[in-house]
Design a protein around this motif. Structure first.
Motif, PDB file in Angstrom:
ATOM      1  N   ASP A 409      38.946  39.091  35.861  1.00  0.00           N
ATOM      2  CA  ASP A 409      39.512  38.658  37.132  1.00  0.00           C
ATOM      3  C   ASP A 409      40.464  39.722  37.674  1.00  0.00           C
ATOM      4  O   ASP A 409      40.716  39.780  38.862  1.00  0.00           O
ATOM      5  CB  ASP A 409      40.227  37.299  36.996  1.00  0.00           C
ATOM      6  CG  ASP A 409      40.910  37.148  35.662  1.00  0.00           C
ATOM      7  OD1 ASP A 409      40.331  37.643  34.673  1.00  0.00           O
ATOM      8  OD2 ASP A 409      41.987  36.559  35.593  1.00  0.00           O
ATOM      9  N   GLY A 410      40.969  40.598  36.807  1.00  0.00           N
ATOM     10  CA  GLY A 410      41.858  41.652  37.290  1.00  0.00           C
ATOM     11  C   GLY A 410      41.110  42.946  37.563  1.00  0.00           C
ATOM     12  O   GLY A 410      41.614  44.018  37.269  1.00  0.00           O
ATOM     13  N   GLY A 411      39.885  42.870  38.067  1.00  0.00           N
ATOM     14  CA  GLY A 411      39.081  44.069  38.285  1.00  0.00           C
ATOM     15  C   GLY A 411      38.311  44.423  37.025  1.00  0.00           C
ATOM     16  O   GLY A 411      38.373  43.717  36.017  1.00  0.00           O
ATOM     17  N   SER A 412      37.580  45.529  37.058  1.00  0.00           N
ATOM     18  CA  SER A 412      36.778  45.873  35.896  1.00  0.00           C
ATOM     19  C   SER A 412      37.567  46.789  34.967  1.00  0.00           C
ATOM     20  O   SER A 412      38.428  47.547  35.415  1.00  0.00           O
ATOM     21  CB  SER A 412      35.488  46.556  36.338  1.00  0.00           C
ATOM     22  OG  SER A 412      35.795  47.635  37.174  1.00  0.00           O
ATOM     23  N   PHE A 413      37.303  46.688  33.679  1.00  0.00           N
ATOM     24  CA  PHE A 413      38.006  47.543  32.730  1.00  0.00           C
ATOM     25  C   PHE A 413      37.033  47.995  31.651  1.00  0.00           C
ATOM     26  O   PHE A 413      35.977  47.403  31.460  1.00  0.00           O
ATOM     27  CB  PHE A 413      39.207  46.815  32.133  1.00  0.00           C
ATOM     28  CG  PHE A 413      38.858  45.536  31.444  1.00  0.00           C
ATOM     29  CD1 PHE A 413      38.605  45.519  30.086  1.00  0.00           C
ATOM     30  CD2 PHE A 413      38.787  44.337  32.154  1.00  0.00           C
ATOM     31  CE1 PHE A 413      38.284  44.340  29.453  1.00  0.00           C
ATOM     32  CE2 PHE A 413      38.458  43.163  31.519  1.00  0.00           C
ATOM     33  CZ  PHE A 413      38.209  43.164  30.159  1.00  0.00           C
ATOM     34  N   VAL A 414      37.409  49.052  30.966  1.00  0.00           N
ATOM     35  CA  VAL A 414      36.526  49.596  29.934  1.00  0.00           C
ATOM     36  C   VAL A 414      36.714  48.821  28.636  1.00  0.00           C
ATOM     37  O   VAL A 414      37.838  48.549  28.223  1.00  0.00           O
ATOM     38  CB  VAL A 414      36.848  51.084  29.694  1.00  0.00           C
ATOM     39  CG1 VAL A 414      35.953  51.650  28.618  1.00  0.00           C
ATOM     40  CG2 VAL A 414      36.709  51.863  30.973  1.00  0.00           C
TER      41      VAL A 414
END
Lengths: 645, 402
Positions: A409-414
């Motif tokens: 929900d907080g954007g995409s992350f690795v």
């Protein structure tokens, strides 16, 4: 003069060896399977008996005189289990016992004696198992313990009251009948028939290699398949008999408990006796109907599965026997034997080294690869490898997970734990390091190679020093230098008025710290290698170039670099492998921080093994690393062979 | 010839004077300096009062200790007794054949002599596996020059701390390693937080944990009484320079305090916003365990019972500077008069044993990420904890799946 062909004799030996190996293996596997069926039948009967007694104890209220008289009445009607004990954990009390030792002043009820600790521990273990399985909502720990006690079986299962385990019920079976060994006649026939038949055929065929080969294969394969077929059908019959035995025990125990319950006027209704046939986790096996007769459909399914499994094993054994036949028949062993004889001394000399390699390299390596096909972890280290075998699932989990960018929900992350991210990071890490090492090493070597340089030996010694220090000490010193508050690097940065950097908080800066440390460690090696190569370049080449009017740059490109290549290429190959697996630097300097983003493959494998306790998964991880380096090595080999030419 | 025979007879007599059936108990520990000599003193006292048993101690370097136990004990190559903290207990029990359950030996009187929570730390899934020897937890350490009376609750704490904070001069009212999950747990437990629920089910994103993190952010941002990036070295430096008045730290810190700093110890304050509940730090409990393959389990249990008894506890407290788990040791006049031992005894009243589940090892790394991202405002407490919960659940499921 070439020796006359002796194909017939050789194939006869091959057939004999193949038939012996095949028959011995088959017999071994078949008697294993048959013993397993027999053991399982005994165990199931014992479990049924235990469950019947447990239901009786529960109906008698779980404690007090009612339990003791119910157990005694049950015992008088159950010769198949000559002793039973009921233990209550509250008060560490032996509630009822029919064991001959527990008479007189040792009669139940009484507190356990000090030497009876194993009974208490067993009760605690079972209670914990029931609780664990309930919490995790899966069957992981056995709730019924079956342990061999000499020729008998000792079983214990939980005694529950209102859903809580309050103790255990334990029985010991009568000595189990020894398993009937399989007959020898089939075995001997499978041994002799192919040899005899092949002997006859060989006489007819003469010294012709291909027909002899075909005849040998057909003879051995036919006899083994006949033996296997007979074994599979025998096993099915045995399973049928076993199922009937269990059903009979269920019916017997149903009458016994019914009789005891009526005589003692026990409250509650009798459970369906078919439900007593359960596995270690008290999950119904479903091979019996509720009233305790054999369920033919389920039995047929079970027989089918077992037959399929046995057939697969036997096929493997047969293939092994045929392989031996081919090896001997086609003369491979002959060749090896001759070579061993001819170079006796050479083999003798390398024997100690081979022995050392087997113990120190090949065995651990094979063990590691084997482990990678299992689900070995903290919870099952005691189990045999075949019990935790999961095939290729670890590899599928590692290589099949491509989602290294995740959307939240907080954007995409690795997802830093993903294999491909770590692989990418490892490759970037390796390329950067080797580049830094080669460039800085080469530049320093060129500087040191200046002829008129004063104090050259001193510079050389000083520049080799980083290499001479143990690398973990260097790593710890560098880690200290990057400390956010006290590290010398931040002190210098602050000296110029910039704010201190917290190096290990961002993946990029954390990566830089490891890179700096490893750069420091790797340039001396490259420098020494290049320096050696530089000094072996004849000076007249440069002289000639100068006479021809070549510039310094042209000289470097046309003379220095090509002359360095034979020395530098192997050095680069080695240093790529070193850097790829540079555990110390990553582990000690960044520790994978932040959030596992600067982990390389080996440190990740280490964390899977020793932080997450998944040994099988970690072994698969290491095998994948090995595979990558193997591919790299073989490609490099080819490339460098091309450069040599 | 005669002299030879005489020597032989003498040698035989010497051999016979040692009881043939003397049980030999080998104890492994990782103590050094004062703790080591205190333990050796207890062992010597045991040997002289129990001639039928011979206890010998062996100090193993701490770094290698846990791995050495994991590798040696299950194969029967280890000691009879070993001393270790409870955090590895669950792992050893699950691996099997390492730690002997001692529930059966344990009588109610022995059980009652320990601080109840330390006993809890030795219990795994309802079974007791060891006797608690000592405990460690954090407490409030304050500079007596700067703080006359230690704060009793969070309001007082914030009031004192605000007065003493001057960020420009690098002064802070309060400093502790709040981004370390171990230290943060004290606040989390005050709000009734937890890591596992219903046995070993990870539940790190429970509402209480969220509230505790939000409360930490209040101290950090609104009250602004805490330094940024509190490394242990920073805290030591601040406290020794008199630049921070109060810290939360454990007994291991006392040796680092400069000799010119007058310090006092007091229990961690109550938190008004958590319904006036006290901060409850996690404690680690060192226990004495009987090795499962030991051949002399009875004698080994007898020794650990002696080791955790009152006289031994007093020796370990006064000479080893440990906080014994045995309650009656604190009735000794010398122990009771020791302000440090007394303060930690007061603090342990509300301390919570750190989970001894093997799953706990999978919590540390995600929890550290939570603490770092929340204290640097890179994520909200709820989002960070949800991410950690997902990571931990995945690891735990990976371990348990069949």
């Amino acid at each position: 003069m070439p020796a006359p062909p002796a194909h017939r004799l050789r194939f006869l030996i091959a057939v004999a060896l193949g038939a012996v190996l095949g028959a011995v293996l088959l017999r071994g596997f078949v008697s294993d399977a048959s013993r397993q069926v027999a053991d399982e039948a005994q165990e199931r009967q014992a479990v049924v008996t235990l469950q019947a007694l447990t239901s009786l104890v529960r109906r008698a209220g779980g404690e007090g005189d009612a339990v003791r008289s119910a157990v005694a009445a049950w015992q008088s009607r159950t010769p198949s289990a000559p002793q039973a004990r009921v233990f209550r954990a509250d008060g560490i009390r032996l509630e009822a016992s029919t064991a001959p030792d527990d008479a007189g002043d040792r009669a139940a009820p009484r507190r356990l004696r000090r030497e009876e600790k194993p009974l208490y521990d067993r009760s605690q273990r079972i209670a914990a198992a029931v609780q664990t399985n309930r919490e995790e909502q899966q069957a992981r720990k056995p709730e019924i313990e079956v342990a061999p006690a000499g020729a008998r079986l000792s079983l214990a299962g939980p005694l529950e009251k209102n859903g809580a385990v309050v103790g255990i019920v334990e029985i010991e079976t009568a000595p189990l009948p020894l398993p009937k060994p399989a007959g020898w006649s089939g075995f001997l026939l499978a041994l002799i028939a192919p040899i005899a038949v092949f002997g006859g055929l060989a006489f007819l065929l003469g010294e012709k290699r291909l027909p002899l080969l075909a005849a040998a294969v057909v003879c051995v394969a036919a006899s083994l398949s006949w033996m296997g077929r007979a074994a599979v059908s025998e096993l099915a019959a045995q399973q049928q008999r076993a199922a009937e035995q269990v059903a009979e025990r269920v019916r017997d125990q149903a009458t016994v408990t019914q009789a005891v319950a009526t005589a003692q006027v026990l409250p509650g209704a009798a459970a369906a006796p078919g439900s007593w046939d359960v596995d270690d986790f008290r999950q119904p096996l479903g091979l019996l109907t509720p009233d305790g007769s054999v369920n033919p459909q389920r039995l047929a399914q079970a027989v089918d599965t077992a037959a399929r499994e046995l057939r697969r094993t036997l096929l493997g054994a047969g293939a092994l026997a045929l392989a031996l036949l081919l090896l001997v028949g086609l003369g491979a062993f002959n060749l090896i034997g001759r070579s061993l004889r001819r170079h006796r001394q050479a083999y003798l000399y390398i024997a100690p080294a081979i022995l050392g390699m087997v113990v120190l390299v090949f065995f651990p390596f094979t063990y590691g690869v084997t482990l990678s096909f299992t689900d070995s972890n903290l919870y099952n280290t005691g189990k045999a490898i075949s019990d935790v075998w999961i095939g290729l699932r670890n590899y599928a989990d590692i290589l099949g997970d491509f989602a290294f960018i995740k959307r939240g929900d907080g954007g995409s992350f690795v997802n830093y734990l993903n294999f491909y991210w770590t692989l990418l990071f490892t490759i970037i890490w390796t390329v950067c390091n080797v580049t830094i090492g080669v460039v800085s090493g080469l530049i320093l070597a060129l500087v040191l190679n200046t002829r008129a340089l004063a104090l050259r030996p001193i510079y050389r010694v000083v520049l080799i020093l980083p290499w001479a220090m143990p690398n973990y000490i260097t790593a710890l010193i560098w880690k200290g230098m990057f400390h956010q508050q006290f590290g010398v690097i931040n002190q210098v940065i602050q000296l110029f008025g910039f704010p201190a950097v917290s190096w290990f908080d961002r993946p990029a800066s954390s990566f830089l710290t490891a890179l700096a440390t490893n750069g420091w460690l790797s340039f001396p090696f490259m420098m020494v290698v290049s320096l050696g190569a530089l000094q072996s370049i004849p000076a007249d080449l440069y002289e000639a170039a100068r006479v021809d009017g070549a510039s310094r740059l042209q000289q470097f490109k046309a003379i220095t670099l090509p002359s360095l290549r034979p020395a530098l290429v192997p050095a680069v190959i080695i240093s790529v492998v070193w850097t790829f697996n540079m555990f110390n630097i990553i582990y000690l300097v960044t520790g994978g921080e932040p959030g596992s983003s600067t982990e390389i493959l080996v440190t990740q494998a280490y964390k899977f093994a020793f932080e997450r306790y998944r040994y099988g998964y970690a072994a698969a991880y290491s095998t994948v690393i090995f595979g990558i380096l193997l591919v790299y090595g073989s490609i490099q080999n080819r490339v460098s062979r091309a450069t040599e030419a | 010839m005669r002299t030879l025979l005489g020597i032989a007879a003498l040698a035989l007599a010497a051999l016979a004077s040692v009881p043939a059936d003397a049980a030999e108990i080998v104890v492994w520990h990782a103590y050094r300096a004062g703790e080591k000599s205190a333990l050796e003193k207890v062992a010597a006292a045991y040997n002289s009062s129990h001639p039928s048993t011979k206890v010998s101690t062996l100090a193993v370097p701490y770094d290698a200790f846990a791995d050495k136990i994991s590798a040696a004990v299950p194969r029967g190559k280890g000691p009879d007794v070993f001393i270790y903290a409870q955090d590895r207990l669950g792992g050893w029990i699950e691996a099997g054949n390492t730690v002997e359950p001692i529930d059966f030996f344990l009588d109610p009187e022995t059980k009652a002599r320990f601080i109840p929570t330390t006993m809890e730390a030795m219990t795994y899934k309802g079974t007791v596996y060891g006797l608690p020897l000592n405990y460690k937890c954090i407490t409030l350490i304050y500079n007596k020059k700067l703080v006359s009376a230690p704060p009793k609750d969070s309001d007082e704490l914030v009031a004192i701390a605000k007065k003493l904070t001057d960020k420009g001069a690098g002064r802070f009212g309060l400093a502790y390693a709040y981004s370390d999950y171990y230290y943060h747990a004290a606040l989390q437990n005050a709000f009734g937080g937890y890591v596992f629920e219903g046995g070993a089910k990870p539940a790190i994103n429970n509402p209480a944990n969220v509230k505790a993190l939000e409360y930490l952010l209040k101290w950090l941002d609104k009250d602004a009484i805490l330094p940024a990036e509190p490394s242990t070295a920073l805290i030591t430096a601040l406290f020794n320079d008199g630049k921070t008045a109060m810290i939360f730290n454990g007994p291991w810190f006392l040796g680092e305090i400069a000799s010119n700093v007058q310090y006092g110890l007091a229990p961690l304050p109550k938190i008004k916003e958590a319904g006036d509940k006290p901060m409850r730090p996690w404690m680690t409990v060192e226990g004495a365990f009987v090795a499962a393959p030991s051949k002399n389990k009875d004698a080994a249990y007898d020794f650990i019972k002696y080791l955790t008894d009152k006289p031994a506890g007093i020796i370990m407290a006064l000479e080893g500077r440990q906080s014994p788990a045995n309650q009656s040791a604190y009735t000794d006049a010398k122990v009771a008069a020791d302000p440090v031992l007394k303060s930690f005894h007061d603090q342990v009243e509300v301390a919570v044993p750190m989970p001894n589940l093997p799953e706990m090892t999978m919590v540390w790394s995600p929890a550290t990420t939570v603490m770092n991202s929340v204290t640097r405002h890179a994520a909200s407490p709820k989002a960070a904890l949800d991410a950690a919960q997902a990571a931990i659940s995945k690891d735990v499921a990976g371990l348990r799946k069949k």
